[in-house]
Motif scaffolding. Sequence first.
Motif, PDB file in Angstrom:
ATOM      1  N   SER A  24      -8.718   3.030   9.140  1.00  0.00           N
ATOM      2  CA  SER A  24      -7.623   2.764   8.789  1.00  0.00           C
ATOM      3  C   SER A  24      -6.713   4.355   7.812  1.00  0.00           C
ATOM      4  CB  SER A  24      -7.007   1.933   8.143  1.00  0.00           C
ATOM      5  OG  SER A  24      -6.658   0.740   8.502  1.00  0.00           O
ATOM      6  N   THR A  25      -6.476   5.797   8.497  1.00  0.00           N
ATOM      7  CA  THR A  25      -6.110   6.633   7.537  1.00  0.00           C
ATOM      8  C   THR A  25      -4.762   7.014   7.624  1.00  0.00           C
ATOM      9  OG1 THR A  25      -5.516   7.807   9.917  1.00  0.00           O
ATOM     10  CG2 THR A  25      -7.802   7.627   9.096  1.00  0.00           C
ATOM     11  N   PRO A  26      -4.663   7.941   6.156  1.00  0.00           N
ATOM     12  CA  PRO A  26      -2.605   7.554   5.560  1.00  0.00           C
ATOM     13  C   PRO A  26      -2.244   8.541   7.458  1.00  0.00           C
ATOM     14  CG  PRO A  26      -4.335   8.736   4.204  1.00  0.00           C
ATOM     15  CD  PRO A  26      -5.101   8.047   5.653  1.00  0.00           C
ATOM     16  N   ARG A  27      -0.825   8.401   7.297  1.00  0.00           N
ATOM     17  CA  ARG A  27      -0.115   8.922   8.128  1.00  0.00           C
ATOM     18  C   ARG A  27       1.382   8.523   7.761  1.00  0.00           C
ATOM     19  NH1 ARG A  27      -2.740   8.081  13.215  1.00  0.00           N
ATOM     20  NH2 ARG A  27      -4.871   6.401  13.361  1.00  0.00           N
ATOM     21  N   GLU A  28       1.492   9.626   8.509  1.00  0.00           N
ATOM     22  CA  GLU A  28       3.261  10.127   8.317  1.00  0.00           C
ATOM     23  C   GLU A  28       3.987  10.738   9.434  1.00  0.00           C
ATOM     24  OE1 GLU A  28       4.511  12.991   5.411  1.00  0.00           O
ATOM     25  OE2 GLU A  28       2.975  12.165   4.537  1.00  0.00           O
ATOM     26  N   HIS A  78       2.413  -1.379  17.840  1.00  0.00           N
ATOM     27  CA  HIS A  78       1.884  -2.321  16.738  1.00  0.00           C
ATOM     28  C   HIS A  78       2.773  -2.581  15.168  1.00  0.00           C
ATOM     29  CE1 HIS A  78      -1.537  -0.233  19.074  1.00  0.00           C
ATOM     30  NE2 HIS A  78      -1.704  -1.927  18.643  1.00  0.00           N
ATOM     31  N   LEU A  79       2.821  -3.984  14.564  1.00  0.00           N
ATOM     32  CA  LEU A  79       3.292  -3.844  13.773  1.00  0.00           C
ATOM     33  C   LEU A  79       2.831  -3.742  12.546  1.00  0.00           C
ATOM     34  CD1 LEU A  79       5.390  -5.338  12.368  1.00  0.00           C
ATOM     35  CD2 LEU A  79       3.141  -7.663  11.965  1.00  0.00           C
ATOM     36  N   LEU A  80       3.607  -2.639  11.813  1.00  0.00           N
ATOM     37  CA  LEU A  80       2.666  -1.421  10.721  1.00  0.00           C
ATOM     38  C   LEU A  80       3.263  -1.206   9.406  1.00  0.00           C
ATOM     39  CD1 LEU A  80       2.771   1.859  12.306  1.00  0.00           C
ATOM     40  CD2 LEU A  80       1.077   0.164  11.901  1.00  0.00           C
ATOM     41  N   SER A  81       2.349  -1.691   8.201  1.00  0.00           N
ATOM     42  CA  SER A  81       2.841  -2.575   7.112  1.00  0.00           C
ATOM     43  C   SER A  81       3.405  -0.922   6.628  1.00  0.00           C
ATOM     44  CB  SER A  81       2.060  -2.443   6.023  1.00  0.00           C
ATOM     45  OG  SER A  81       2.519  -3.195   4.453  1.00  0.00           O
ATOM     46  N   LEU A  82       5.238  -0.862   6.457  1.00  0.00           N
ATOM     47  CA  LEU A  82       5.016   0.734   5.192  1.00  0.00           C
ATOM     48  C   LEU A  82       4.519   1.017   4.134  1.00  0.00           C
ATOM     49  CD1 LEU A  82       7.721   0.842   8.121  1.00  0.00           C
ATOM     50  CD2 LEU A  82       5.647   2.051   8.617  1.00  0.00           C
ATOM     51  N   THR A 101      17.799  11.946   8.467  1.00  0.00           N
ATOM     52  CA  THR A 101      15.731  12.235   8.721  1.00  0.00           C
ATOM     53  C   THR A 101      15.491  11.377   7.693  1.00  0.00           C
ATOM     54  OG1 THR A 101      17.203  14.630   7.938  1.00  0.00           O
ATOM     55  CG2 THR A 101      14.670  14.139   7.644  1.00  0.00           C
ATOM     56  N   ALA A 102      14.435  10.983   8.645  1.00  0.00           N
ATOM     57  CA  ALA A 102      13.812   9.556   7.943  1.00  0.00           C
ATOM     58  C   ALA A 102      12.417  10.043   8.469  1.00  0.00           C
ATOM     59  CB  ALA A 102      13.898   8.327   9.297  1.00  0.00           C
ATOM     60  N   LEU A 103      11.694   9.707   7.093  1.00  0.00           N
ATOM     61  CA  LEU A 103       9.790  10.520   6.698  1.00  0.00           C
ATOM     62  C   LEU A 103       9.815   8.481   6.312  1.00  0.00           C
ATOM     63  CD1 LEU A 103       7.811  12.657   6.070  1.00  0.00           C
ATOM     64  CD2 LEU A 103       8.540  11.412   3.748  1.00  0.00           C
ATOM     65  N   CYS A 104       8.768   8.292   7.238  1.00  0.00           N
ATOM     66  CA  CYS A 104       7.935   7.378   7.321  1.00  0.00           C
ATOM     67  C   CYS A 104       6.442   8.059   6.978  1.00  0.00           C
ATOM     68  CB  CYS A 104       7.835   6.314   8.854  1.00  0.00           C
ATOM     69  SG  CYS A 104      10.110   6.040   8.877  1.00  0.00           S
ATOM     70  N   LYS A 105       5.802   6.815   5.633  1.00  0.00           N
ATOM     71  CA  LYS A 105       4.512   6.745   5.474  1.00  0.00           C
ATOM     72  C   LYS A 105       3.893   5.342   5.835  1.00  0.00           C
ATOM     73  CE  LYS A 105       4.590  10.343   2.454  1.00  0.00           C
ATOM     74  NZ  LYS A 105       4.092  10.818   1.152  1.00  0.00           N
ATOM     75  N   THR A 106       2.179   5.403   5.704  1.00  0.00           N
ATOM     76  CA  THR A 106       1.411   4.173   5.771  1.00  0.00           C
ATOM     77  C   THR A 106       0.318   4.535   5.936  1.00  0.00           C
ATOM     78  OG1 THR A 106       1.216   1.798   7.593  1.00  0.00           O
ATOM     79  CG2 THR A 106       1.073   3.989   8.986  1.00  0.00           C
ATOM     80  N   ASN A 107      -0.575   3.163   6.203  1.00  0.00           N
ATOM     81  CA  ASN A 107      -2.128   3.866   5.748  1.00  0.00           C
ATOM     82  C   ASN A 107      -2.459   2.564   7.200  1.00  0.00           C
ATOM     83  OD1 ASN A 107      -4.988   3.835   5.126  1.00  0.00           O
ATOM     84  ND2 ASN A 107      -4.840   4.977   3.922  1.00  0.00           N
ATOM     85  N   ALA A 108      -2.765   3.396   8.714  1.00  0.00           N
ATOM     86  CA  ALA A 108      -2.850   2.446   9.388  1.00  0.00           C
ATOM     87  C   ALA A 108      -4.156   2.771  10.309  1.00  0.00           C
ATOM     88  CB  ALA A 108      -1.914   2.140  10.396  1.00  0.00           C
ATOM     89  N   LYS A 149       2.132  13.149  10.805  1.00  0.00           N
ATOM     90  CA  LYS A 149       0.704  13.592  10.173  1.00  0.00           C
ATOM     91  C   LYS A 149      -0.691  12.322  10.513  1.00  0.00           C
ATOM     92  CE  LYS A 149       2.535  16.505   6.624  1.00  0.00           C
ATOM     93  NZ  LYS A 149       2.344  16.633   5.052  1.00  0.00           N
ATOM     94  N   GLY A 150      -1.923  12.186  10.181  1.00  0.00           N
ATOM     95  CA  GLY A 150      -2.611  11.894  10.243  1.00  0.00           C
ATOM     96  C   GLY A 150      -3.516  11.261  11.862  1.00  0.00           C
ATOM     97  N   GLY A 151      -4.410  10.599  11.585  1.00  0.00           N
ATOM     98  CA  GLY A 151      -5.656  10.581  12.638  1.00  0.00           C
ATOM     99  C   GLY A 151      -5.802  11.330  13.272  1.00  0.00           C
ATOM    100  N   LYS A 152      -6.817  11.386  13.953  1.00  0.00           N
ATOM    101  CA  LYS A 152      -7.654  12.298  14.754  1.00  0.00           C
ATOM    102  C   LYS A 152      -6.952  13.688  15.067  1.00  0.00           C
ATOM    103  CE  LYS A 152      -7.600  10.897  19.742  1.00  0.00           C
ATOM    104  NZ  LYS A 152      -8.362  10.350  20.549  1.00  0.00           N
TER     105      LYS A 152
END
Length: 161
Positions: A24-28, A78-82, A101-108, A149-152
């Motif tokens: 899991s890493t920060p994603r947006e 996948h079901l994500l916890s935002l 405009t939509a900004l969504c963030k998670t750590n997933a 943002k986030g991931g590899k």
Amino acid sequence: MDSNLTHLNEKGDMFIVDISEKISTPREALAEGYIDLSVEAFDNVKDGNIKKGDLFAAARFAAINASKKTSELIPLCHLLSLSNIRIDIDLCNQKRAIKITALCKTNAQTGVEMEALTAVSIGLLTIYDMLKAIDPFLTINSIRLLEKKGGKKGILRRETN
């Protein structure tokens, strides 16, 4: 079978990708979209003369709910916890349009771009629903991912024109 098609098995059957081994890493993700308005619809929005109620509040609420329900709407998500959802809605005078405009963030373990794109899409459809009595031929367009943002892959940004 094409090895780039990660949601198909060797028989060609669809499946949801196993992300259990990923960290899991920060994603947006940031997405946007527009609805073009007729002169009459634009004037009604500008004057706050919408018979169904607060157009921007309804669209914002719908967009937030949609982002949280993305995995219910798109079969292989996948079901994500935002952890954060920000919806901005702007009346664009020069374009005679409304921009969401939509900004969504998670750590997933997987990205959050589908949630941002779903939020924009449903927000725009809500605006269409509330304005269709004024003009049933409004046009929704340019729904697109602006940044991820986030991931590899790190940070990916759409080049602007």
